[in-house]
Write a protein that holds these residues in place. Structure first.
Motif, PDB file in Angstrom:
ATOM      1  N   VAL A  58      -1.229  24.936  42.222  1.00  0.00           N
ATOM      2  CA  VAL A  58      -0.925  25.910  43.272  1.00  0.00           C
ATOM      3  C   VAL A  58       0.562  25.839  43.573  1.00  0.00           C
ATOM      4  O   VAL A  58       1.097  24.764  43.866  1.00  0.00           O
ATOM      5  N   MET A  75     -13.016  34.535  45.290  1.00  0.00           N
ATOM      6  CA  MET A  75     -12.378  33.804  44.197  1.00  0.00           C
ATOM      7  C   MET A  75     -13.448  33.200  43.301  1.00  0.00           C
ATOM      8  O   MET A  75     -14.396  32.575  43.790  1.00  0.00           O
ATOM      9  N   HIS A 130      -7.042  25.959  44.929  1.00  0.00           N
ATOM     10  CA  HIS A 130      -6.399  26.857  45.895  1.00  0.00           C
ATOM     11  C   HIS A 130      -6.128  26.121  47.196  1.00  0.00           C
ATOM     12  O   HIS A 130      -6.661  25.040  47.455  1.00  0.00           O
ATOM     13  N   PRO A 174      -4.191  22.080  48.514  1.00  0.00           N
ATOM     14  CA  PRO A 174      -4.813  22.472  47.239  1.00  0.00           C
ATOM     15  C   PRO A 174      -5.971  21.551  46.867  1.00  0.00           C
ATOM     16  O   PRO A 174      -5.865  20.323  46.921  1.00  0.00           O
ATOM     17  N   HIS A 230      -3.779  32.538  51.413  1.00  0.00           N
ATOM     18  CA  HIS A 230      -4.480  31.988  50.249  1.00  0.00           C
ATOM     19  C   HIS A 230      -3.516  31.919  49.071  1.00  0.00           C
ATOM     20  O   HIS A 230      -2.840  32.896  48.743  1.00  0.00           O
ATOM     21  N   ARG A 231      -3.453  30.756  48.432  1.00  0.00           N
ATOM     22  CA  ARG A 231      -2.703  30.575  47.182  1.00  0.00           C
ATOM     23  C   ARG A 231      -3.622  29.892  46.181  1.00  0.00           C
ATOM     24  O   ARG A 231      -4.358  28.960  46.551  1.00  0.00           O
ATOM     25  N   ASP A 232      -3.570  30.313  44.907  1.00  0.00           N
ATOM     26  CA  ASP A 232      -4.427  29.666  43.916  1.00  0.00           C
ATOM     27  C   ASP A 232      -3.700  29.498  42.597  1.00  0.00           C
ATOM     28  O   ASP A 232      -2.567  29.963  42.413  1.00  0.00           O
ATOM     29  N   GLU A 243      -5.545  26.927  51.619  1.00  0.00           N
ATOM     30  CA  GLU A 243      -5.841  27.866  52.699  1.00  0.00           C
ATOM     31  C   GLU A 243      -5.135  27.397  53.966  1.00  0.00           C
ATOM     32  O   GLU A 243      -5.389  26.288  54.437  1.00  0.00           O
TER      33      GLU A 243
END
Length: 320
Positions: free
Chosen positions: A295, A113, A121, A76, A95-97, A123
């Protein structure tokens, strides 16, 4: 084969905006994402040119065998004042945000984004990925929108055949295709594949400057040959752009475009601001756990911000 919009609706360019030759920008190798870094090829920004339209950052990577390189694992990290554009040729990225988005980046699918005032985020290439290959691009937000709300958009463009070439328009409009994805300045982003011994002529907006980022093969842009990972810059004033492939195999490129960005920016690490003080505040807020959110679901600690340079960061704008 010609394709695109009717360029005759654009006003004639001023004398100082008529086309010059194609400027060739060569990449530099940059480690991405901390101690387990993968290497990317970066063509924007560089000393000669910081922006093409609002495009302010271009990384090209792969094809990488993840069994050898370890793939992508970017913990993150924060962003301000920009939009991120993820586009893959091969592989998958999770992908996480801090909006709570949990999405997969796949070949031929756009993930965009919006950082605005602040987002973070992660990756990570997925376990089933064997070869990782794509581009990571950033768009500078204009001053009026640089505190825009956090956002995430996903779009799958329909491939369009024009002669022998295949075009996927993920931002803006070209070849009769228009992307619904929201951006904040007039822009173009498209993947174009040209078979061996063929070419395509694209009607373009005279007010746009363009960048031709070659992924594979050798592409000739308006008579100038470009090798893989090179970025050819084309100034405003062109009613059309001709791309040819005289090689023995297919060529693939990413075409970027936009109206020249009329503002100077300060870009450092993952932040886009307008002054050194903007960057200082962005970094302090990340270190203090303010502004960006968190995140969920990433196994590991966030990336720490590097130390700022001793000298004040200077604004940079469009090269003249």
């Amino acid at each position: 084969m010609r394709c695109g919009r009717e360029a005759t609706t654009d006003p004639q360019p001023a004398a100082d905006e008529r086309p010059a030759g194609v400027e060739v920008l060569t990449p530099r190798a940059v480690p991405l994402g901390g101690p387990r870094a993968m290497t990317v090829r970066r063509t924007l920004p560089q000393r000669a040119r910081s922006l093409i339209g609002a495009w302010c950052f271009a990384d090209h990577y792969g094809p990488d065998d993840v069994a050898v390189t370890g793939g992508m694992d970017v913990a993150p990290h924060p962003h301000t004042g920009l939009q991120t554009v993820s586009w893959l040729f091969t592989g998958e990225i999770e992908h996480r945000d801090s909006l709570g988005t949990h999405a997969t980046v796949r070949p031929g699918e756009l993930n965009l984004m919006t950082g605005g005032r602040g987002i973070c985020h992660s990756e990570v290439s997925t376990p089933r990925t064997t070869i990782l290959h794509g581009v990571q691009l950033w768009l500078a937000l204009p001053d009026a929108h640089r505190d825009a709300p956090r956002d995430f958009q996903h779009y799958v463009p329909t491939p369009v055949e024009h002669g022998d070439a295949t075009v996927r328009v993920f931002l803006g409009d070209l070849c009769g295709q228009s992307s619904p994805v929201r951006v904040f300045t007039p822009l173009l982003g498209a993947e174009i594949t040209v078979p061996a011994g063929s070419g395509v002529s694209l009607d373009t907006y005279r007010s746009f400057e363009h960048g031709v980022l070659v992924d594979s093969g050798t592409v000739t842009a308006d008579g100038t040959p470009l090798r893989p990972a090179e970025l050819g810059y084309l100034s405003p004033g062109r009613p059309r752009l001709t791309l040819t492939n005289d090689g023995d195999g297919p060529a693939r490129l990413v075409l970027l475009g936009g109206e020249p960005f009329g503002e100077e920016i300060v870009m450092w690490w993952n932040f886009v601001g307008r002054s050194h003080d903007d960057i200082v505040r962005a970094r302090e807020d990340w270190a203090a756990g303010r502004r960006y959110g968190e995140v969920s679901g990433y196994d590991g600690a966030p990336l720490p911000a590097p130390e700022l340079p001793n000298a004040p960061l200077k604004p940079r704008g469009r090269a003249r």
